[in-house]
Design an enzyme around this catalytic site. Structure first.
Site, PDB file in Angstrom:
ATOM      1  CG  PHE A  63     -14.771 -62.317 -21.580  1.00  0.00           C
ATOM      2  CD1 PHE A  63     -13.278 -62.111 -21.549  1.00  0.00           C
ATOM      3  CD2 PHE A  63     -15.225 -63.643 -21.451  1.00  0.00           C
ATOM      4  CE1 PHE A  63     -12.530 -63.122 -20.691  1.00  0.00           C
ATOM      5  CE2 PHE A  63     -14.455 -64.627 -20.846  1.00  0.00           C
ATOM      6  CZ  PHE A  63     -13.199 -64.397 -20.495  1.00  0.00           C
ATOM      7  NE  ARG A  64     -12.544 -54.952 -23.584  1.00  0.00           N
ATOM      8  CZ  ARG A  64     -12.462 -53.980 -22.840  1.00  0.00           C
ATOM      9  NH1 ARG A  64     -13.444 -53.317 -22.011  1.00  0.00           N
ATOM     10  NH2 ARG A  64     -11.341 -53.254 -22.557  1.00  0.00           N
ATOM     11  CG  HIS A 233      -8.616 -52.290 -10.574  1.00  0.00           C
ATOM     12  ND1 HIS A 233      -8.796 -51.284 -10.102  1.00  0.00           N
ATOM     13  CD2 HIS A 233      -9.617 -52.524 -11.640  1.00  0.00           C
ATOM     14  CE1 HIS A 233      -9.843 -50.636 -10.672  1.00  0.00           C
ATOM     15  NE2 HIS A 233     -10.615 -51.485 -11.604  1.00  0.00           N
ATOM     16  CG  ASP A 306      -8.848 -54.744 -14.697  1.00  0.00           C
ATOM     17  OD1 ASP A 306      -9.811 -54.869 -15.533  1.00  0.00           O
ATOM     18  OD2 ASP A 306      -8.475 -53.734 -14.685  1.00  0.00           O
ATOM     19  CG  HIS A 310      -8.421 -51.558 -25.438  1.00  0.00           C
ATOM     20  ND1 HIS A 310      -9.904 -51.413 -25.460  1.00  0.00           N
ATOM     21  CD2 HIS A 310      -8.320 -51.452 -24.065  1.00  0.00           C
ATOM     22  CE1 HIS A 310     -10.407 -50.844 -24.135  1.00  0.00           C
ATOM     23  NE2 HIS A 310      -9.228 -50.987 -23.481  1.00  0.00           N
TER      24      HIS A 310
HETATM   25 ZN   LIG Z   1     -11.657 -53.913 -15.258  1.00  0.00          ZN
END
Ligand SMILES: [Zn+2]
Length: 426
Positions: A63-64, A233, A306, A310
């Protein structure tokens, strides 16, 4: 006294079956699952025979925030999750600053107060905090270790440091989630391919063998240290073979894959170029087929998006400069429900992959189970509702999706978090 919320005409997912009943929610909890008369309520919703699932969980989102809030933040990211039928997210530590100390965890938790869904925070592992992992468990849900570099610079690739990390996480009793790519192999291939401009060169520079090698190392280290290992992943058939074998030999290992690898291959990288650049890269049909088999047979334990947003501005660079990752928290479930409609997988499996197994692996304490007395965390789906993914409808701050233009059937229509409706398109 009126109860807070009554949901009538439900088909409730209960002990792996659908049961017709009404649901009463009061003060954030499920207070009744009933076929008799409903009590007076402040709000009554006719769920029109939609299916009520336990609150779904996404164990892998970025969530940056802090530091990269031009891409996403806790408000936009969590609303995207709620729209995607997710009631609980586990958020990754490669923010700026990275989440490495108790202070970092407290700071991130304060920022995450604006989240509309429940959350757990990962603590990252770097050379700096290897000896302080125990105290981080006061706030961290689990640990994340990057064996290969991804967004941020947290890679740990020295075997003695890795051994120390595995040993120290084992002592905490928490799960160690690993980004499994071999950093040295990637470096070697980057050198070979960096003059090429074809996006497929990126997939060649992070080859399947890099993941397989890293999974092999991680499993060997898990054997030695008895850590609870979780491979993030997973993308390769051969990696899955190693994990299957380790499970048979009673190594405590689980794995997740992302719908991104179930629905996209190298062909999408050719076509959409940097938009589907991600770490690890999308693979071939052979790997994709093995992943589908893995989720259907229970060899792959968890489905996680995942979600790694961006901006388009950042993505529209050449294949080597564009950052890796795609937004996917709000589209993962609808892609899977479409697959249910196409008989590619059973709904029961989707619930296992997105609820039951995450609860079990990360010890989330019956989270989301539809039982009287439990917190009301619910994902309501309409298997017949048709959809087309378009940019205008997206909630993620980055504002795009690799699945734009995709059409299908089956989507989340309401998300209830701790008794509160956080998304409603019923
Ligand atoms: Zn990741």
């Amino acid at each position: 006294m009126k109860v807070d919320l009554a949901l009538k005409n439900c088909r409730i997912w209960h002990k792996k079956r659908l049961k017709r009943a009404d649901l009463v929610i009061d003060k954030g909890k499920i207070t009744s699952i009933t076929k008799s008369r409903l009590p007076p309520s402040k709000k009554m919703i006719d769920s029109k025979n939609r299916i009520i699932l336990p609150g779904l969980i996404d164990v892998h989102v970025h969530f940056r925030e802090p530091g990269l809030t031009h891409k996403e933040d806790w408000s936009t990211g969590s609303r995207a999750a709620a729209k995607g039928g997710i009631t609980y997210v586990m958020e990754m530590p490669n923010t700026i600053p990275p989440t490495l100390t108790l202070r970092d965890l407290f700071d991130k938790k304060a920022l995450a107060k604006k989240s509309v869904v429940n959350f757990g925070l990962y603590a990252g592992i770097s050379q700096k905090n290897l000896n302080d992992l125990k105290e981080l468990t006061k706030q961290a849900i689990a640990f994340k270790l990057f064996m290969g570099k991804s967004t941020g610079d947290m890679a740990l690739d020295d075997i003695s440091l890795l051994l120390k990390a595995f040993t120290n996480v084992a002592k905490t009793g928490k799960v160690l989630c690993v980004h499994a790519e071999n950093e040295k192999m990637n470096k070697h291939f980057y050198k070979n391919y960096k003059k090429e401009t074809d996006p497929i060169a990126f997939a060649r520079a992070r080859p399947p063998e890099s993941e397989v090698l890293a999974i092999n190392d991680a499993i060997e280290l898990a054997k030695q240290t008895n850590v609870k290992l979780h491979i993030c992943h997973l993308t390769t058939k051969d990696g899955l073979t190693l994990i299957k074998k380790a499970k048979k030999n009673k190594v405590d290992v689980t794995c997740e894959t992302s719908p991104n690898y179930l629905f996209m291959t190298e062909d999408d990288l050719r076509e959409k170029r940097t938009l589907v650049k991600m770490n690890p890269p999308p693979r071939t049909g052979r790997d994709q087929k093995a992943l589908w088999k893995g989720i259907k047979t229970g060899k792959i334990d968890i489905l996680a998006s995942d979600h790694a947003p961006h901006t388009l501005h950042e993505k529209y660079q050449n294949i080597w400069f564009a950052p890796s990752g795609v937004p996917s928290v709000e589209t993962s479930l609808q892609l899977m429900l479409n697959a249910v409609n196409k008989r590619m997988i059973k709904l029961e499996k989707v619930v296992e992959l997105m609820h039951d197994n995450p609860v079990k692996r990360f010890e989330l304490d019956n989270y989301g189970d539809i039982e009287i007395g439990n917190d009301a965390n619910l994902t309501i789906i309409d298997l017949k509702k048709k959809w087309e993914i378009s940019r205008e409808d997206l909630v993620t701050k980055c504002g795009w999706s690799p699945y734009e233009g995709w059409e299908g059937k089956g989507m989340p229509v309401m998300t209830i978090v701790n008794g509160n409706i956080k998304y409603n398109q019923l």
